[in-house]
Each structure stands twice: as C-alpha cells, then as structure tokens.
Design a protein around this motif. Structure first.
Motif, PDB file in Angstrom:
ATOM      1  N   GLU A   1      23.887  38.021  25.641  1.00 57.60           N
ATOM      2  CA  GLU A   1      22.924  38.149  26.721  1.00 57.60           C
ATOM      3  C   GLU A   1      22.925  36.842  27.504  1.00 57.60           C
ATOM      4  O   GLU A   1      23.435  35.828  27.033  1.00 57.60           O
TER       5      GLU A   1
ATOM      6  N   LYS B   1      21.362  41.551  33.269  1.00 60.19           N
ATOM      7  CA  LYS B   1      22.733  41.468  33.773  1.00 60.19           C
ATOM      8  C   LYS B   1      22.825  41.845  35.249  1.00 60.19           C
ATOM      9  O   LYS B   1      23.565  41.225  36.015  1.00 60.19           O
ATOM     10  N   GLU B   2      22.064  42.827  35.662  1.00 58.53           N
ATOM     11  CA  GLU B   2      22.143  43.295  37.056  1.00 58.53           C
ATOM     12  C   GLU B   2      21.575  42.277  38.053  1.00 58.53           C
ATOM     13  O   GLU B   2      21.782  42.411  39.259  1.00 58.53           O
TER      14      GLU B   2
ATOM     15  N   ALA C   1      29.680  35.180  37.978  1.00 57.80           N
ATOM     16  CA  ALA C   1      29.817  34.632  36.626  1.00 57.80           C
ATOM     17  C   ALA C   1      31.150  33.923  36.477  1.00 57.80           C
ATOM     18  O   ALA C   1      32.193  34.458  36.858  1.00 57.80           O
TER      19      ALA C   1
ATOM     20  N   TYR D   1      32.778  38.280  25.479  1.00 62.18           N
ATOM     21  CA  TYR D   1      32.798  38.405  26.937  1.00 62.18           C
ATOM     22  C   TYR D   1      33.309  39.764  27.383  1.00 62.18           C
ATOM     23  O   TYR D   1      32.792  40.332  28.346  1.00 62.18           O
TER      24      TYR D   1
ATOM     25  N   TRP E   1      30.507  42.123  27.180  1.00 59.83           N
ATOM     26  CA  TRP E   1      29.513  41.847  28.214  1.00 59.83           C
ATOM     27  C   TRP E   1      30.026  42.279  29.585  1.00 59.83           C
ATOM     28  O   TRP E   1      29.286  42.825  30.392  1.00 59.83           O
ATOM     29  N   LEU E   2      31.303  42.025  29.847  1.00 59.45           N
ATOM     30  CA  LEU E   2      31.886  42.347  31.154  1.00 59.45           C
ATOM     31  C   LEU E   2      32.100  43.844  31.370  1.00 59.45           C
ATOM     32  O   LEU E   2      32.235  44.286  32.511  1.00 59.45           O
TER      33      LEU E   2
ATOM     34  N   ASP F   1      30.311  46.389  31.555  1.00 62.35           N
ATOM     35  CA  ASP F   1      29.439  47.062  32.523  1.00 62.35           C
ATOM     36  C   ASP F   1      28.792  46.068  33.496  1.00 62.35           C
ATOM     37  O   ASP F   1      27.747  46.333  34.066  1.00 62.35           O
ATOM     38  N   PHE F   2      29.436  44.930  33.686  1.00 61.46           N
ATOM     39  CA  PHE F   2      28.942  43.928  34.646  1.00 61.46           C
ATOM     40  C   PHE F   2      29.538  44.223  36.016  1.00 61.46           C
ATOM     41  O   PHE F   2      30.755  44.346  36.160  1.00 61.46           O
ATOM     42  N   SER F   3      28.686  44.326  37.027  1.00 59.50           N
ATOM     43  CA  SER F   3      29.172  44.679  38.363  1.00 59.50           C
ATOM     44  C   SER F   3      29.263  43.485  39.305  1.00 59.50           C
ATOM     45  O   SER F   3      29.710  43.627  40.441  1.00 59.50           O
ATOM     46  N   GLY F   4      28.855  42.303  38.858  1.00 55.48           N
ATOM     47  CA  GLY F   4      28.906  41.126  39.712  1.00 55.48           C
ATOM     48  C   GLY F   4      30.318  40.579  39.862  1.00 55.48           C
ATOM     49  O   GLY F   4      31.287  41.119  39.319  1.00 55.48           O
TER      50      GLY F   4
ATOM     51  N   THR G   1      33.292  38.042  39.197  1.00 54.18           N
ATOM     52  CA  THR G   1      33.725  37.259  38.041  1.00 54.18           C
ATOM     53  C   THR G   1      34.915  36.378  38.400  1.00 54.18           C
ATOM     54  O   THR G   1      35.808  36.789  39.145  1.00 54.18           O
TER      55      THR G   1
END
Length: 175
Positions: free
Chosen positions: A79, A108-109, A114, A135, A138-139, A141-144, A146
């Motif tokens: 997290e 995360k949203e 990152a 990682y 974590w990645l 479902d990460f939409s930011g 990277t």
C-alpha cells in the motif's frame, strides 16, 4: 534455462554493476508533464543497489506534492502511505525504510504518477526487481503514470518476462 533462472542470472549481473549518480535522471523525472501536473506522486526508498531517492523525496515535498512511499503488507501486498518528511520512515522486516504507522494510507486511485524501482529494465518498460512481486501486484490495477529511471549499464536488451510482470509506461535513460 527457465525465466526464473535467467532473472537470477541478471540479478547477479546487476549486483556487480557500479553505482552512478541518479540525480540527473530524477531531474528529468521531475520535469515530466505527468509528474509536474500530479498532485500525488509515489516514489520508492532506494536501498542497496538502487539510487538514493531521499533528495527526490525532499524535492517533491518542496514542490508541494503529496508524496507517497510503499509499505509492504502480508502476503506480498503493498500500500502507499503519505510522508511529510523522511524522518517518518522506519525499517521494515527487510530493512527497507517505509512510512511509520502515523502516515495515512493514500488510495491507489489518488496517485497520478509513480517512480518504480528496478535492478535492470528494458526499453519496453519491463523491469527486473528483487523477485518478491510486490510492485507487479500493486501495478496490476494501477492506472496512473509509471516511470523507471535507468542508470548506466542497467538497460537490458530484453528482461525475461512472466505472465504477471507489469511494464512501466516510460523508461528514462541516461543517453
């Protein structure tokens, strides 16, 4: 040779590489529009063969960014927690400084950009980490946005991949 064996071989190679100053790469990271426009940025705390990110953390804080660092959770989860100062970091069970319990969790949203650690990476954004998969989980479902910063000698022709490996969107090279 299996993918795991090739990754282990690359980890041994990466361990023998000399360190180089990452600050010029961090400056390029800070200048990216996706980072400049972000309210919240997650970065890692560099240890061992990774670059020292303390100057980057301080620069982001000085820019007025909300800065998040990862916290390792049970079952290889992760997290992000907000830090206001590097003094809020305590070593985890692996000896990696991470935000203490007083630091709030950042969903995360809410993270727009990152910086992701690696031992080596390739031009397609695949990276070689320490092998825990924190990682990649974590990645998933990460939409930011990277990014990896790739110091001299750490760019591989192709990082061996497994189905769960998640590439970053941009690799910043020294060249």
């Amino acid at each position: 040779m299996t993918v795991k064996e090739r990754k282990q071989e690359l980890r041994r190679h990466a361990a023998a590489l000399p360190d180089s100053d990452a600050w010029p790469l961090f400056q390029r990271f800070l200048a990216l529009p996706q980072v400049a426009q972000a309210d919240t940025v997650m970065v890692f705390y560099g240890t061992s063969r990774e670059p020292d990110t303390v100057p980057l953390i301080r620069a982001l804080l000085d820019m007025g960014k909300r800065v998040a660092l990862p916290v390792c959770l049970p079952h290889r989860g992760m997290e992000a927690r907000q830090v206001l100062d590097v003094e809020q970091l305590l070593p985890n069970r692996f000896g990696i400084p991470e935000p203490d319990g007083s630091c709030p969790v950042i969903p995360k949203e809410e993270i727009q950009a990152a910086l992701i650690p690696h031992l080596m990476c390739d031009r397609e954004g695949y990276r070689l980490g320490w092998g825990g998969g924190y990682y990649d989980r974590w990645l998933a479902d990460f939409s930011g946005f990277t990014v990896c910063v790739c110091r001299a000698g750490r760019l591989a022709e192709r990082i061996p991949r497994e189905e769960f490996d998640v590439p970053v969107k941009l690799v910043i090279l020294e060249e």
